[in-house]
Enzyme design. Structure first.
Site, PDB file in Angstrom:
ATOM      1  CE  LYS A 111      29.395  51.317  33.544  1.00 41.13           C
ATOM      2  NZ  LYS A 111      29.337  50.127  32.110  1.00 41.13           N
ATOM      3  CE  LYS A 193      33.271  48.534  38.787  1.00 44.87           C
ATOM      4  NZ  LYS A 193      32.713  48.592  38.284  1.00 44.87           N
ATOM      5  CE  LYS A 196      38.173  48.198  31.612  1.00 42.72           C
ATOM      6  NZ  LYS A 196      37.267  47.410  30.317  1.00 42.72           N
TER       7      LYS A 196
HETATM    8  P1  TYM Z   1      34.637  44.999  31.949  1.00 43.88           P
HETATM    9  O1  TYM Z   1      35.345  45.457  30.423  1.00 43.88           O
HETATM   10  O2  TYM Z   1      34.093  46.764  32.551  1.00 43.88           O
HETATM   11  O3  TYM Z   1      35.883  44.612  32.738  1.00 43.88           O
HETATM   12  C1  TYM Z   1      37.200  43.402  32.506  1.00 43.88           C
HETATM   13  C2  TYM Z   1      36.651  42.554  33.583  1.00 43.88           C
HETATM   14  O4  TYM Z   1      37.678  43.599  34.711  1.00 43.88           O
HETATM   15  C3  TYM Z   1      36.386  43.478  36.132  1.00 43.88           C
HETATM   16  N1  TYM Z   1      36.810  43.599  37.000  1.00 43.88           N
HETATM   17  C4  TYM Z   1      37.175  44.193  37.378  1.00 43.88           C
HETATM   18  N2  TYM Z   1      37.918  43.087  38.759  1.00 43.88           N
HETATM   19  C5  TYM Z   1      38.327  43.145  40.212  1.00 43.88           C
HETATM   20  N3  TYM Z   1      38.012  44.556  40.701  1.00 43.88           N
HETATM   21  C6  TYM Z   1      37.853  45.551  40.671  1.00 43.88           C
HETATM   22  N4  TYM Z   1      38.175  46.657  39.767  1.00 43.88           N
HETATM   23  C7  TYM Z   1      37.584  45.332  38.555  1.00 43.88           C
HETATM   24  N5  TYM Z   1      37.067  46.133  37.462  1.00 43.88           N
HETATM   25  C8  TYM Z   1      36.535  45.977  36.126  1.00 43.88           C
HETATM   26  C9  TYM Z   1      35.234  42.599  35.594  1.00 43.88           C
HETATM   27  O5  TYM Z   1      34.726  42.219  36.575  1.00 43.88           O
HETATM   28  C10 TYM Z   1      35.239  42.021  34.328  1.00 43.88           C
HETATM   29  O6  TYM Z   1      35.708  40.484  34.631  1.00 43.88           O
HETATM   30  N6  TYM Z   1      30.640  43.435  31.282  1.00 43.88           N
HETATM   31  C11 TYM Z   1      31.855  42.974  31.046  1.00 43.88           C
HETATM   32  C12 TYM Z   1      32.187  42.238  29.955  1.00 43.88           C
HETATM   33  C13 TYM Z   1      31.673  41.400  29.242  1.00 43.88           C
HETATM   34  C14 TYM Z   1      31.290  40.384  29.335  1.00 43.88           C
HETATM   35  C15 TYM Z   1      31.083  39.303  28.415  1.00 43.88           C
HETATM   36  C16 TYM Z   1      32.046  39.562  30.880  1.00 43.88           C
HETATM   37  C17 TYM Z   1      30.394  41.405  28.723  1.00 43.88           C
HETATM   38  N7  TYM Z   1      30.641  40.359  28.094  1.00 43.88           N
HETATM   39  C18 TYM Z   1      30.700  38.059  28.425  1.00 43.88           C
HETATM   40  C19 TYM Z   1      31.748  38.151  30.657  1.00 43.88           C
HETATM   41  C20 TYM Z   1      30.963  37.475  29.325  1.00 43.88           C
HETATM   42  C21 TYM Z   1      32.461  44.521  31.601  1.00 43.88           C
HETATM   43  O7  TYM Z   1      31.872  45.310  31.194  1.00 43.88           O
HETATM   44  O8  TYM Z   1      33.700  44.208  31.921  1.00 43.88           O
END
Ligand code: TYM
Length: 327
Positions: A111, A193, A196
């Site tokens: 990033k 991957k 969004k």
């Molecule tokens: P975020 O919002 O980017 O994504 C939400 C969840 O989706 C999963 N994910 C994927 N899984 C499989 N293939 C993909 N291409 C893919 N893209 C996203 C992510 O692994 C995530 O589980 N940092 C986290 C949010 C967060 C969080 C937390 C998660 C903040 N605090 C505490 C667990 C516990 C994030 O940005 O997810």
């Protein structure tokens, strides 16, 4: 009962990767775990957000949580910024982590892209994530593969603090990853991957996409030219990605699927996958509109924040006491 915590950023375009990697687990876990599901708005502001858009996306994700089957009677659904313990514990943990370990995070490197003027929040983001998890004495964290390194860091911080202040300070959590859905790749470029923010809308399938869009995105997904249907992520990332998605939706292993099929080419695989995806997303879309418009949504979030805060405050009391804070 073991406690589960996870979160999703309210940044729009929630897609198949989010669903198959994380959200699907959220629903599966809620019958025999105490589940807490957060909409992590404080994470979203690590990059500039339009306040009105952010407010909208928070409600969108809350509605989506319920539309996929998270039941607010069983699970807590709430917005991160409604519980002040996240930011407070985030700061305390910043003082128990090292800049070196944060600079090593793959997601930060990607990033920041080596730029000088990178927001400090992007660097300290994984510490806030650790705070989210540790605040609730979490045992299990269902996430996609891209969060593995952040979970490891969370464990390292918890173990470090426990070493200093006693084993009863933090519960050391485990990540939980799906076999097939843990890393869903972009449909137009299966070496990246699914995300969004990618510019090409056909790189992903959003959970609220219409059937025609689902069909278009899958039918034009990048494959390869040798024509052989086999699971080989390294040499055939496109076909392997489609097989993984197929497996995640059908609940059958890739081996079983391949043993059973009589596809004549990639086109047949794609057509079946289109039908499977359309069918799986249909009920989500049907539930979503009604929930998004209902007054119940905000009531669920208010109630969720109250219940989350009660748990968080207990942890904060203990943590402040251990660190000598909170006169
Ligand atoms: P975020 O919002 O980017 O994504 C939400 C969840 O989706 C999963 N994910 C994927 N899984 C499989 N293939 C993909 N291409 C893919 N893209 C996203 C992510 O692994 C995530 O589980 N940092 C986290 C949010 C967060 C969080 C937390 C998660 C903040 N605090 C505490 C667990 C516990 C994030 O940005 O997810």
């Amino acid at each position: 009962m073991k406690r589960v915590f996870s979160g999703v950023q309210p940044t729009g375009n929630i897609h198949l990767g989010n669903y198959l990697g994380a959200l699907k687990q959220f629903v599966e876990l809620q019958d025999d775990h105490e589940c807490i599901y957060c909409i992590v708005d404080e994470h979203a502001i690590t990059v500039p957000q339009d306040p009105e858009e952010l407010r909208k996306h928070i409600l969108d994700v809350a509605a989506l949580y319920m539309a996929i089957g998270i039941d607010p009677k069983k699970s807590i659904i709430f917005v991160q910024s409604a519980v002040s313990g996240h930011a407070e514990l985030g700061w305390i943990l910043c003082c128990s982590s090292y800049t070196g370990e944060l600079y090593r995070m793959t997601q930060f490197k990607a990033k920041s892209g080596g730029k000088e003027s990178v927001g400090t929040g992007l660097l300290t983001y994984p510490v806030l994530m650790a705070a989210d998890i540790l605040l609730y004495d979490t045992d299990v964290v269902p996430v996609g593969n891209d969060q593995k390194q952040h979970i490891e860091l969370c464990r390292d911080i918890a173990i470090r603090v426990n070493h200093r202040f006693g084993e009863d300070t933090f519960v050391v959590p485990d990540g939980r990853f799906m076999k097939a859905g843990a890393r869903v790749m972009a449909l137009d470029d299966p070496t990246q991957k699914m995300s969004k923010s990618a510019l090409n809308e056909h790189s992903r399938i959003s959970l609220l996409d219409q059937d025609s869009k689902i069909k278009k995105s899958i039918m034009r997904a990048t494959t390869d030219s040798d024509g052989e249907i086999r699971f080989d992520p390294e040499n055939k990332p496109g076909v392997s990605n489609l097989l993984n998605i197929y497996s995640a939706f059908s609940g059958r292993s890739v081996e079983e699927i391949l043993a059973d099929q009589n596809w004549r080419g990639y086109g047949d695989l794609k057509k079946e996958l289109v039908a499977l995806t359309q069918e799986a997303l249909r009920p989500i879309k049907q539930n979503y509109d009604e929930i998004r418009e209902s007054d119940e949504l905000k009531a669920v979030l208010r109630d969720g924040a109250e219940r989350a805060n009660a748990i968080a405050e207990k942890t904060m009391k203990r943590v402040r006491d251990k660190f000598g804070l909170g006169f």
